[in-house]
Write an enzyme that holds these catalytic residues in place. Structure first.
Site, PDB file in Angstrom:
ATOM      1  CE  LYS A  32      -7.218   4.288  -9.964  1.00  0.00           C
ATOM      2  NZ  LYS A  32      -6.570   2.957 -10.177  1.00  0.00           N
TER       3      LYS A  32
ATOM      4  CB  THR B 145     -11.070   5.580  -7.006  1.00  0.00           C
ATOM      5  OG1 THR B 145     -11.621   6.360  -5.961  1.00  0.00           O
ATOM      6  CG2 THR B 145     -10.262   6.528  -7.890  1.00  0.00           C
ATOM      7  CG  ASP B 146     -15.813   7.013  -4.640  1.00  0.00           C
ATOM      8  OD1 ASP B 146     -14.585   7.142  -4.433  1.00  0.00           O
ATOM      9  OD2 ASP B 146     -16.645   6.948  -3.709  1.00  0.00           O
ATOM     10  CD  GLU B 147     -10.494   9.188  -3.369  1.00  0.00           C
ATOM     11  OE1 GLU B 147      -9.710  10.139  -3.432  1.00  0.00           O
ATOM     12  OE2 GLU B 147     -10.390   8.270  -2.532  1.00  0.00           O
TER      13      GLU B 147
ATOM     14  CE1 TYR C 126      -5.531   6.704  -6.165  1.00  0.00           C
ATOM     15  CE2 TYR C 126      -7.406   7.773  -5.115  1.00  0.00           C
ATOM     16  CZ  TYR C 126      -6.818   6.648  -5.658  1.00  0.00           C
ATOM     17  OH  TYR C 126      -7.508   5.462  -5.710  1.00  0.00           O
TER      18      TYR C 126
HETATM   19  P1  NAD Z   1      -2.619  -0.393  -2.240  1.00  0.00           P
HETATM   20  O1  NAD Z   1      -1.818   0.878  -2.206  1.00  0.00           O
HETATM   21  O2  NAD Z   1      -2.920  -1.105  -0.987  1.00  0.00           O
HETATM   22  O3  NAD Z   1      -1.888  -1.439  -3.218  1.00  0.00           O
HETATM   23  C1  NAD Z   1      -1.317  -1.073  -4.435  1.00  0.00           C
HETATM   24  C2  NAD Z   1      -0.441  -2.220  -4.921  1.00  0.00           C
HETATM   25  O4  NAD Z   1       0.111  -1.834  -6.203  1.00  0.00           O
HETATM   26  C3  NAD Z   1       0.740  -2.536  -4.010  1.00  0.00           C
HETATM   27  O5  NAD Z   1       0.877  -3.922  -3.839  1.00  0.00           O
HETATM   28  C4  NAD Z   1       1.943  -1.965  -4.758  1.00  0.00           C
HETATM   29  O6  NAD Z   1       3.148  -2.668  -4.495  1.00  0.00           O
HETATM   30  C5  NAD Z   1       1.493  -2.125  -6.200  1.00  0.00           C
HETATM   31  N1  NAD Z   1       2.160  -1.177  -7.099  1.00  0.00           N
HETATM   32  C6  NAD Z   1       2.279   0.160  -6.931  1.00  0.00           C
HETATM   33  N2  NAD Z   1       2.985   0.689  -7.952  1.00  0.00           N
HETATM   34  C7  NAD Z   1       3.298  -0.337  -8.792  1.00  0.00           C
HETATM   35  C8  NAD Z   1       3.997  -0.431 -10.016  1.00  0.00           C
HETATM   36  N3  NAD Z   1       4.550   0.650 -10.597  1.00  0.00           N
HETATM   37  N4  NAD Z   1       4.107  -1.635 -10.611  1.00  0.00           N
HETATM   38  C9  NAD Z   1       3.568  -2.749 -10.044  1.00  0.00           C
HETATM   39  N5  NAD Z   1       2.925  -2.721  -8.857  1.00  0.00           N
HETATM   40  C10 NAD Z   1       2.792  -1.528  -8.249  1.00  0.00           C
HETATM   41  O7  NAD Z   1      -3.942   0.003  -3.042  1.00  0.00           O
HETATM   42  P2  NAD Z   1      -5.442  -0.525  -2.847  1.00  0.00           P
HETATM   43  O8  NAD Z   1      -6.103   0.293  -1.814  1.00  0.00           O
HETATM   44  O9  NAD Z   1      -5.437  -2.004  -2.753  1.00  0.00           O
HETATM   45  O10 NAD Z   1      -6.054  -0.093  -4.251  1.00  0.00           O
HETATM   46  C11 NAD Z   1      -5.967  -0.960  -5.385  1.00  0.00           C
HETATM   47  C12 NAD Z   1      -6.640  -0.305  -6.567  1.00  0.00           C
HETATM   48  O11 NAD Z   1      -8.010  -0.027  -6.262  1.00  0.00           O
HETATM   49  C13 NAD Z   1      -6.021   1.042  -6.963  1.00  0.00           C
HETATM   50  O12 NAD Z   1      -6.012   1.119  -8.368  1.00  0.00           O
HETATM   51  C14 NAD Z   1      -6.961   2.069  -6.363  1.00  0.00           C
HETATM   52  O13 NAD Z   1      -6.961   3.261  -7.125  1.00  0.00           O
HETATM   53  C15 NAD Z   1      -8.295   1.345  -6.468  1.00  0.00           C
HETATM   54  N6  NAD Z   1      -9.301   1.713  -5.447  1.00  0.00           N
HETATM   55  C16 NAD Z   1      -8.985   1.708  -4.112  1.00  0.00           C
HETATM   56  C17 NAD Z   1      -9.965   2.022  -3.173  1.00  0.00           C
HETATM   57  C18 NAD Z   1      -9.665   1.994  -1.698  1.00  0.00           C
HETATM   58  O14 NAD Z   1     -10.523   2.390  -0.894  1.00  0.00           O
HETATM   59  N7  NAD Z   1      -8.528   1.502  -1.255  1.00  0.00           N
HETATM   60  C19 NAD Z   1     -11.266   2.344  -3.608  1.00  0.00           C
HETATM   61  C20 NAD Z   1     -11.549   2.330  -4.976  1.00  0.00           C
HETATM   62  C21 NAD Z   1     -10.561   2.003  -5.891  1.00  0.00           C
HETATM   63  P1  TYD Z   2      -8.378   7.862   3.476  1.00  0.00           P
HETATM   64  O1  TYD Z   2      -8.458   6.570   4.215  1.00  0.00           O
HETATM   65  O2  TYD Z   2      -7.038   8.472   3.238  1.00  0.00           O
HETATM   66  O3  TYD Z   2      -9.179   7.673   2.097  1.00  0.00           O
HETATM   67  P2  TYD Z   2      -9.583   8.769   0.967  1.00  0.00           P
HETATM   68  O4  TYD Z   2      -8.804   9.999   1.178  1.00  0.00           O
HETATM   69  O5  TYD Z   2      -9.186   8.070  -0.293  1.00  0.00           O
HETATM   70  O6  TYD Z   2     -11.060   8.960   1.108  1.00  0.00           O
HETATM   71  O7  TYD Z   2      -9.240   8.945   4.261  1.00  0.00           O
HETATM   72  C1  TYD Z   2     -10.613   8.746   4.538  1.00  0.00           C
HETATM   73  C2  TYD Z   2     -11.139  10.028   5.152  1.00  0.00           C
HETATM   74  O8  TYD Z   2     -10.526  10.211   6.434  1.00  0.00           O
HETATM   75  C3  TYD Z   2     -10.802  11.275   4.346  1.00  0.00           C
HETATM   76  O9  TYD Z   2     -11.896  12.189   4.409  1.00  0.00           O
HETATM   77  C4  TYD Z   2      -9.595  11.859   5.049  1.00  0.00           C
HETATM   78  C5  TYD Z   2      -9.812  11.451   6.499  1.00  0.00           C
HETATM   79  N1  TYD Z   2      -8.579  11.191   7.281  1.00  0.00           N
HETATM   80  C6  TYD Z   2      -8.373  11.844   8.513  1.00  0.00           C
HETATM   81  O10 TYD Z   2      -9.227  12.631   8.982  1.00  0.00           O
HETATM   82  N2  TYD Z   2      -7.223  11.567   9.206  1.00  0.00           N
HETATM   83  C7  TYD Z   2      -6.272  10.714   8.727  1.00  0.00           C
HETATM   84  O11 TYD Z   2      -5.224  10.526   9.397  1.00  0.00           O
HETATM   85  C8  TYD Z   2      -6.503  10.052   7.470  1.00  0.00           C
HETATM   86  C9  TYD Z   2      -5.492   9.103   6.916  1.00  0.00           C
HETATM   87  C10 TYD Z   2      -7.675  10.326   6.792  1.00  0.00           C
END
Ligand code: NAD
Ligand code: TYD
Length: 379
Positions: A189, A136-138, A185
């Protein structure tokens, strides 16, 4: 195309399910194994349309389970790992950092070690193998707002528009930006990213890492901003905006992330890092207003009638101010581009959630509802 056996971890989650779908539909001669523990965030309903395809297999497993994962690699002769499984929600990491360290750090380490031992045991060793870690970019921390006013919405974004990208500040995350994570988090990562790179540098494991900005689209668990707010607006529930709603996030449609993962898995350079993002920065409060107006219009309500659901609540602890990804390297080197304008993406996304109410109701009933109510009550 050479046949490959690929494990996609976290394939029952939000982004993982889009990656699994893309690979299963596109590569009929690959065997795609979706390995997922099915935590609260994993949902096999995300993959109903492909679950009976002959090149798809689901395995319920924890990525921390080294012995069984090593055995799976041997039994299935795995050539590639696309690793998405993780604990992914910042608010949960603030309440329970241990689970994040366990899954995101120890789980990743377990996969790395199993891949190393299995691939080193083969005559061809690392030839044709890939360990692709999705990050992630975070991990880069937070950027300054050098232009806090930004541009006035609504604005039309053009895919990869740098002008829009520069709306809130002149700095952005590059592949060379120093890691500076703030939340449990992002710290977990960042740690996993370091382990992945260490396995390349120490053992020669053929790794790739990508760092992507916030994703949005169908099948996202409704604890994240966009699906949570769509569902709350539908039910006329309050919309908890953290702080002043001025934090900026850079949003990418999830299918564009999945397309980038496909491209980088096949064409990316081993040991390299690519940032993925669509040059699409939005202040939270602006995106929230767009979501409200879109939901209202699609539900036949007076446009904006639900703006009064906006409820400012206590800010998230350590809330990063601004994220903004520069994906120029990926665009120049591998020719990737986001396919959608943001307006189209949001319209598609809101329609999907409104048309898939059963999917949403199955998740938001029962345990999750209790969890959400308790999170909200604590604010
Ligand atoms: P999500 O939380 O929707 O899905 C995570 C999945 O991992 C779930 O299906 C869960 O059951 C599985 N999981 C969790 N712990 C596990 C374990 N111990 N063993 C096996 N499976 C397990 O997450 P997402 O939003 O789809 O993100 C997927 C990946 O992309 C993550 O690595 C996250 O850091 C990265 N990412 C997410 C975003 C975003 O905006 N959502 C952006 C950049 C990177
Ligand atoms: P989120 O979807 O949790 O992603 P991330 O924290 O990984 O960026 O949140 C996106 C943005 O929205 C973040 O700045 C936090 C804000 N946010 C709220 O203001 N209210 C909410 O209930 C949630 C879940 C997020």
């Amino acid at each position: 195309m050479t046949k490959k056996n690929i494990v996609i971890t976290g394939g029952a989650g939000f982004i993982g399910s889009h990656v699994v779908r893309l690979f299963v539909n596109k590569y009929s001669d690959y065997k795609i194994i979706n390995l997922d523990k099915l935590t609260y965030a994993g949902n096999l309903a995300n993959l109903k349309d492909i679950e009976n395809k002959p090149n798809y297999k689901f395995v319920k497993m924890d990525i921390c389970d080294f012995d069984n994962f090593y055995k799976l690699m041997q039994d299935e002769k795995i050539d590639g790992i696309i690793h998405l499984a993780a604990e992914s929600h910042v608010d949960r990491s603030i309440k329970d950092p241990f689970t994040f360290a366990k899954t995101n750090v120890m789980g990743t380490l377990s996969l790395l070690q199993a891949a190393k031992l299995y691939w080193e045991s083969l005559p061809e060793k690392y030839e044709g193998k890939r360990f692709y870690h999705i990050s992630t970019d975070e991990v880069y921390g937070a950027l300054q707002m050098t232009n806090p006013e930004g541009v006035e919405p609504p604005f039309t974004t053009t895919a990869s528009s740098k002008e829009h990208h520069l709306a809130y500040g002149t700095e952005f995350f590059l592949e060379t930006t120093k890691y500076n994570p703030h939340s449990p988090y992002s710290a977990s990562k960042a740690s996993s990213d370091h382990f992945v790179r260490a396995f390349h540098d120490t053992y020669g494991l053929p790794t790739i890492v990508t760092n992507c900005s916030n994703n949005y689209g169908p099948y996202q668990f409704p604890e994240k901003l966009i699906p949570l707010f769509i569902n709350n607006i539908r039910h006329k529930k309050p919309l908890p905006v953290y702080g002043k709603g001025e934090n900026v996030r850079d949003w990418l449609f999830v299918e564009d992330h999945a397309r980038a993962i496909d491209l980088i898995f096949h064409k990316g350079n081993v040991a390299d890092t690519y940032n993925i993002g669509g040059f699409n920065e939005w202040k939270n409060i602006d995106i929230i207003k767009v979501v409200i107006k879109t939901v209202d219009r699609l539900l036949g309500r007076a446009e904006g009638e639900d703006l009064n659901l906006i409820t400012y609540v206590k800010d998230r602890a350590g809330h990063d101010m601004r994220y903004a990804i520069d994906s120029s390297k990926l665009q120049k080197e591998l020719g990737w581009e986001p396919s959608l304008q943001f307006e189209e993406g949001i319209e598609k996304t809101v329609k999907w959630y409104l048309n898939n109410q059963e999917w949403m109701d199955n998740i938001t009933s029962g345990e999750y509802e209790k969890y959400y109510e308790s999170m909200y009550a604590n604010r």
